[in-house]
Design a protein around this motif. Structure first.
Motif, PDB file in Angstrom:
ATOM      1  N   GLN A 150       1.049  -1.336   0.377  1.00 35.11           N
ATOM      2  CA  GLN A 150      -0.207  -0.060   0.336  1.00 35.11           C
ATOM      3  C   GLN A 150       0.922   1.209  -0.216  1.00 35.11           C
ATOM      4  OE1 GLN A 150      -2.468   1.400   3.737  1.00 35.11           O
ATOM      5  NE2 GLN A 150      -3.846   1.227   2.858  1.00 35.11           N
ATOM      6  N   THR A 151       2.460   1.444   1.128  1.00 34.40           N
ATOM      7  CA  THR A 151       2.700   2.619   0.938  1.00 34.40           C
ATOM      8  C   THR A 151       3.123   2.811  -0.226  1.00 34.40           C
ATOM      9  OG1 THR A 151       3.240   2.040   3.266  1.00 34.40           O
ATOM     10  CG2 THR A 151       5.141   3.121   2.190  1.00 34.40           C
ATOM     11  N   LEU A 152       4.560   1.400  -0.656  1.00 34.68           N
ATOM     12  CA  LEU A 152       4.591   1.810  -2.897  1.00 34.68           C
ATOM     13  C   LEU A 152       3.736   2.469  -3.519  1.00 34.68           C
ATOM     14  CD1 LEU A 152       7.082  -1.598  -2.632  1.00 34.68           C
ATOM     15  CD2 LEU A 152       7.582   0.939  -3.060  1.00 34.68           C
ATOM     16  N   ALA A 153       2.460   2.028  -3.493  1.00 36.58           N
ATOM     17  CA  ALA A 153       1.057   2.504  -4.059  1.00 36.58           C
ATOM     18  C   ALA A 153       1.075   3.931  -4.594  1.00 36.58           C
ATOM     19  CB  ALA A 153       0.014   1.353  -4.285  1.00 36.58           C
ATOM     20  N   LEU A 154       0.744   4.299  -3.187  1.00 34.56           N
ATOM     21  CA  LEU A 154       0.795   5.527  -2.933  1.00 34.56           C
ATOM     22  C   LEU A 154       2.148   6.159  -3.062  1.00 34.56           C
ATOM     23  CD1 LEU A 154      -0.948   5.418   0.544  1.00 34.56           C
ATOM     24  CD2 LEU A 154      -1.897   6.287  -0.440  1.00 34.56           C
ATOM     25  N   LEU A 155       2.552   5.464  -3.119  1.00 36.06           N
ATOM     26  CA  LEU A 155       4.710   6.809  -3.161  1.00 36.06           C
ATOM     27  C   LEU A 155       4.257   7.103  -5.279  1.00 36.06           C
ATOM     28  CD1 LEU A 155       7.154   8.077  -2.631  1.00 36.06           C
ATOM     29  CD2 LEU A 155       7.853   5.539  -2.542  1.00 36.06           C
ATOM     30  N   HIS A 156       3.845   5.731  -5.814  1.00 27.91           N
ATOM     31  CA  HIS A 156       4.313   5.857  -6.800  1.00 27.91           C
ATOM     32  C   HIS A 156       3.325   6.867  -7.823  1.00 27.91           C
ATOM     33  CE1 HIS A 156       6.694   1.488  -6.601  1.00 27.91           C
ATOM     34  NE2 HIS A 156       7.004   2.000  -7.045  1.00 27.91           N
TER      35      HIS A 156
END
Length: 333
Positions: free
Chosen positions: A287-293
Motif C-alpha cells: 500500500q505504501t509503494l502504491a501511494l508513493l508511485h
C-alpha cells in the motif's frame, strides 16, 4: 470505565476524530463526550487507556518547523553487528525523538531536537564520540508539508503545501509552549491546571493556543497518535536529487499528493546529493509503494533520481523537545 470490547467503537472514534480540532474550552473532555455520546469520565478513561497501550503519545500541540528551538535530521552508517548497540546509545539522548533503522548503507536515521542549535550540536558531538562514528547532518531548508494525522477509515487524500513561514513563539510564551508540547493532563479542567502552573487566567492560556493555531505556529492541537499502534506499520522515506531551481515548485506539487504526510527540502551533504524528501505511511509495504508511485507520477517526478528507504525497525518515537530543557542523558555502553 476502562476500555473493553463494548468500547472499541468509541475508542476508535476518539482516536480518529480528535487528532485536530480538540476543544479549547474549560472542560474539553466533556465536549468531546457530548460529540461522541459518552460521559466526560468515559472519555478521560479511554484516552488514558490509549496512552497506556501507546496508541496515543499525548494530547497537545504539533509545532510548525522553525517556530522555536532547533531540530535536525541525522543519519549514520553503522556496521550491522553494532546497530542495536549504537541505536541504544542514540536513543538514550533525551533530545532524540525519532530513531529508525532504514534500508540503506546509511541505516540509522534519527531526529534530534533542542532549545537551540548549540545544545543539539553538543549532543551530536557526544553521540559521535561515544559511537566512534560520524553523523551526517541534514538541515531543513524549507518545509512543504507537515501532517502526521492519520485517518483510520478514509483513503489517503491530498493536502495543501506550506507557503509561508509562521511566526515564532515569543520568549514570554515559552513556559506555555513547553506544556503544549508535553501534553494535557487527563483531568476535567486541564487548561485550568496549566493556568495555575503559569499563574495566569485560563482564558489567557486558551487564547494564546488559539492564536498560535490561527497563525500556523501550531499545525494542530489534539491527539498525537503513534502510527504503528494504529495500524500504519509501513513507512518509506523517499529522497530526490532535484535541480535547485526546480525543487520548490516540485516540492510544493509533491506535498499536495494523497498519502504524503511529510515533505521538505534539506541541504545536501558530502556523499549525499539529495535535497527533496517525502514520507508516505501505509498499512502494508504494498500500500505504501502504491501511494508513493502515484504521488511521484502525479508530481512529475518519475524521471528524477531518487532512492526509497523503507523503515525496518523503530528504536524510539516520542515528542519533540523545543521548549523543555533536556535532562541529563545517561551513558549507554
Amino acid at each position: 470505565m476502562r476500555a473493553g470490547h463494548a468500547d472499541v467503537g468509541l475508542s476508535e472514534r476518539l482516536l480518529n476524530n480528535w487528532q485536530r480540532g480538540f476543544p479549547l474550552s474549560n472542560r474539553p473532555f466533556a465536549l468531546v463526550g457530548q460529540a461522541e455520546g459518552a460521559t466526560e469520565n468515559e472519555v478521560i478513561n479511554l484516552f488514558a487507556d490509549g496512552m497506556q497501550r501507546s496508541a496515543i503519545s499525548r494530547i497537545g500541540g504539533v509545532w510548525a518547523p522553525g517556530v522555536g528551538g532547533a531540530a535536525l535530521l541525522c543519519a549514520m552508517a553503522v556496521p550491522p553487528e553494532r546497530l542495536k548497540a549504537v541505536a541504544a546509545l542514540v536513543s538514550a539522548h533525551p533530545g532524540v525523538n525519532h530513531n529508525y533503522e532504514r534500508e540503506h548503507v546509511l541505516n540509522l536515521w534519527f531526529v534530534i531536537t533542542g532549545t537551540g542549535a548549540e545544545p543539539v550540536e553538543q549532543a551530536l558531538a557526544t553521540i559521535e564520540s561515544e559511537a566512534a562514528l560520524p553523523v551526517t547532518r541534514l538541515k531543513m531548508v524549507r518545509p512543504y508539508r507537515i501532517d502526521l494525522g492519520f485517518d483510520l477509515h478514509r483513503p489517503a487524500v491530498g493536502g495543501s503545501a506550506i507557503r509561508q513561514r509562521p511566526p515564532r513563539v515569543e520568549a514570554a510564551d515559552h513556559d506555555l509552549a513547553a506544556l503544549v508540547e508535553a501534553g494535557l493532563p487527563l483531568v476535567a479542567e486541564p487548561f485550568a491546571t496549566w493556568a495555575d502552573q503559569l499563574g495566569v487566567p485560563t482564558a489567557n492560556v486558551l487564547g494564546r493556543i488559539q492564536a498560535w493555531l490561527d497563525a500556523g505556529t501550531l499545525r494542530r492541537f489534539g491527539l498525537v497518535v503513534r502510527h504503528h499502534e494504529v495500524g500504519f506499520a509501513s513507512n518509506a522515506m523517499t529522497v530526490f536529487n532535484i535541480d535547485d531551481a526546480q525543487v520548490d515548485a516540485l516540492g510544493e506539487r509533491l506535498a499536495t499528493q494523497p498519502g504524503v504526510t511529510l515533505c521538505y527540502r534539506r541541504e545536501r551533504a558530502p556523499g549525499w546529493p539529495y535535497n527533496l524528501y517525502c514520507m508516505v505511511h501505509g498499512r502494508s509495504r504494498d500500500q505504501t509503494l502504491a501511494l508513493l508511485h502515484a504521488a511521484i507520477a502525479a508530481a512529475g517526478l518519475s524521471e528524477q533520481p531518487r532512492q526509497v528507504l523503507f523503515s525496518r525497525r523503530r528504536f524510539k518515537q516520542t515528542g519533540a523537545r523545543y521548549f523543555r530543557p533536556l535532562p541529563e542523558a545517561p551513558h549507554v555502553r
